[in-house]
Design a protein around this motif. Sequence first.
Motif, mmCIF file in Angstrom:
data_model
loop_
_atom_site.group_PDB
_atom_site.id
_atom_site.type_symbol
_atom_site.label_atom_id
_atom_site.label_comp_id
_atom_site.label_asym_id
_atom_site.label_seq_id
_atom_site.Cartn_x
_atom_site.Cartn_y
_atom_site.Cartn_z
ATOM 1 N N ASP A 141 -42.418 9.939 22.416
ATOM 2 C CA ASP A 141 -42.356 10.011 20.955
ATOM 3 C C ASP A 141 -41.022 10.602 20.554
ATOM 4 O O ASP A 141 -40.877 11.818 20.437
ATOM 5 N N TRP A 142 -40.028 9.747 20.386
ATOM 6 C CA TRP A 142 -38.652 10.158 20.133
ATOM 7 C C TRP A 142 -38.520 10.826 18.770
ATOM 8 O O TRP A 142 -38.856 10.240 17.747
ATOM 9 N N THR A 166 -36.174 1.997 24.948
ATOM 10 C CA THR A 166 -36.217 2.967 26.042
ATOM 11 C C THR A 166 -37.309 4.002 25.801
ATOM 12 O O THR A 166 -38.100 4.316 26.702
ATOM 13 N N ALA A 167 -37.360 4.539 24.590
ATOM 14 C CA ALA A 167 -38.402 5.511 24.252
ATOM 15 C C ALA A 167 -39.787 4.886 24.404
ATOM 16 O O ALA A 167 -40.711 5.522 24.935
ATOM 17 N N ARG A 168 -39.923 3.641 23.974
ATOM 18 C CA ARG A 168 -41.216 2.953 24.096
ATOM 19 C C ARG A 168 -41.578 2.754 25.562
ATOM 20 O O ARG A 168 -42.721 2.976 25.968
ATOM 21 N N ALA A 223 -35.559 18.739 24.362
ATOM 22 C CA ALA A 223 -34.604 18.270 23.344
ATOM 23 C C ALA A 223 -33.505 17.421 23.976
ATOM 24 O O ALA A 223 -32.903 16.572 23.309
ATOM 25 N N GLY A 224 -33.249 17.634 25.261
ATOM 26 C CA GLY A 224 -32.255 16.818 25.956
ATOM 27 C C GLY A 224 -32.652 15.358 26.032
ATOM 28 O O GLY A 224 -31.789 14.469 26.078
ATOM 29 N N ILE A 225 -33.955 15.067 26.025
ATOM 30 C CA ILE A 225 -34.420 13.680 26.009
ATOM 31 C C ILE A 225 -34.102 13.058 24.657
ATOM 32 O O ILE A 225 -33.584 11.934 24.580
ATOM 33 N N LEU A 246 -31.550 9.897 24.057
ATOM 34 C CA LEU A 246 -31.920 8.678 23.329
ATOM 35 C C LEU A 246 -30.957 8.451 22.162
ATOM 36 O O LEU A 246 -30.549 7.307 21.897
ATOM 37 N N PHE A 247 -30.579 9.522 21.476
ATOM 38 C CA PHE A 247 -29.563 9.412 20.423
ATOM 39 C C PHE A 247 -28.261 8.867 21.001
ATOM 40 O O PHE A 247 -27.616 7.992 20.399
ATOM 41 N N LEU A 248 -27.865 9.367 22.178
ATOM 42 C CA LEU A 248 -26.619 8.893 22.788
ATOM 43 C C LEU A 248 -26.717 7.425 23.188
ATOM 44 O O LEU A 248 -25.737 6.680 23.070
#
Length: 196
Positions: A190-191, A183-185, A162-164, A168-170
Amino acid sequence: MINIGIYIYDCAEVLDFSGPFEVFSTAARICENDTPFNVFLVAQQLQPVVARGGYRVLPEYDFSNHPPIDLLLVVGGVHTDEMDKSDVVAWLALQATNAKWVASVCTGAFLLAQAGIITDQSVTTHWEDIADLRRQFPALNVQSAVRWVDEGRLTTSAGISAGIDMSLFLVSKLHSKPLAEATARQMEYDWVKSNA
């Protein structure tokens, strides 16, 4: 550039710090217009930290020599010994006072609470530790079944992976949603964009 200091310690959960480190360092690397983030690991002393499973990592800085921290990120793991270290608790409190943003992954929320950084906010932690966090710090509004909780300056996440999602939210919050998505891509991750 935003300086992101990730606090690590013996028996820290590996993905709690490696996941956010990968997110922010990848975002900095692929950002076309600037280098928005400078992410680094900080430990109490400049010596190898033995994280969960015997994973050994050398922090870049210790309490005496790190740059100013704009975003303090505190990770989880076997956190109970850290809660009893007065110098660690004092350092966390000082950094949180000076930082613009504070975040935790997993049981890092316990350290934020012990340092008085969180007192009565909505927060979350690993599902297995929800009851303990509520019991030890009853003034907190501890949320369950969420990936992260955003309280403006403060963001806390549930456990480990969940920290990932929170990181990504941050990235989306502190820079842009397109950079977070890119970044997720790039990470082939899979964000989970919803905190629910």
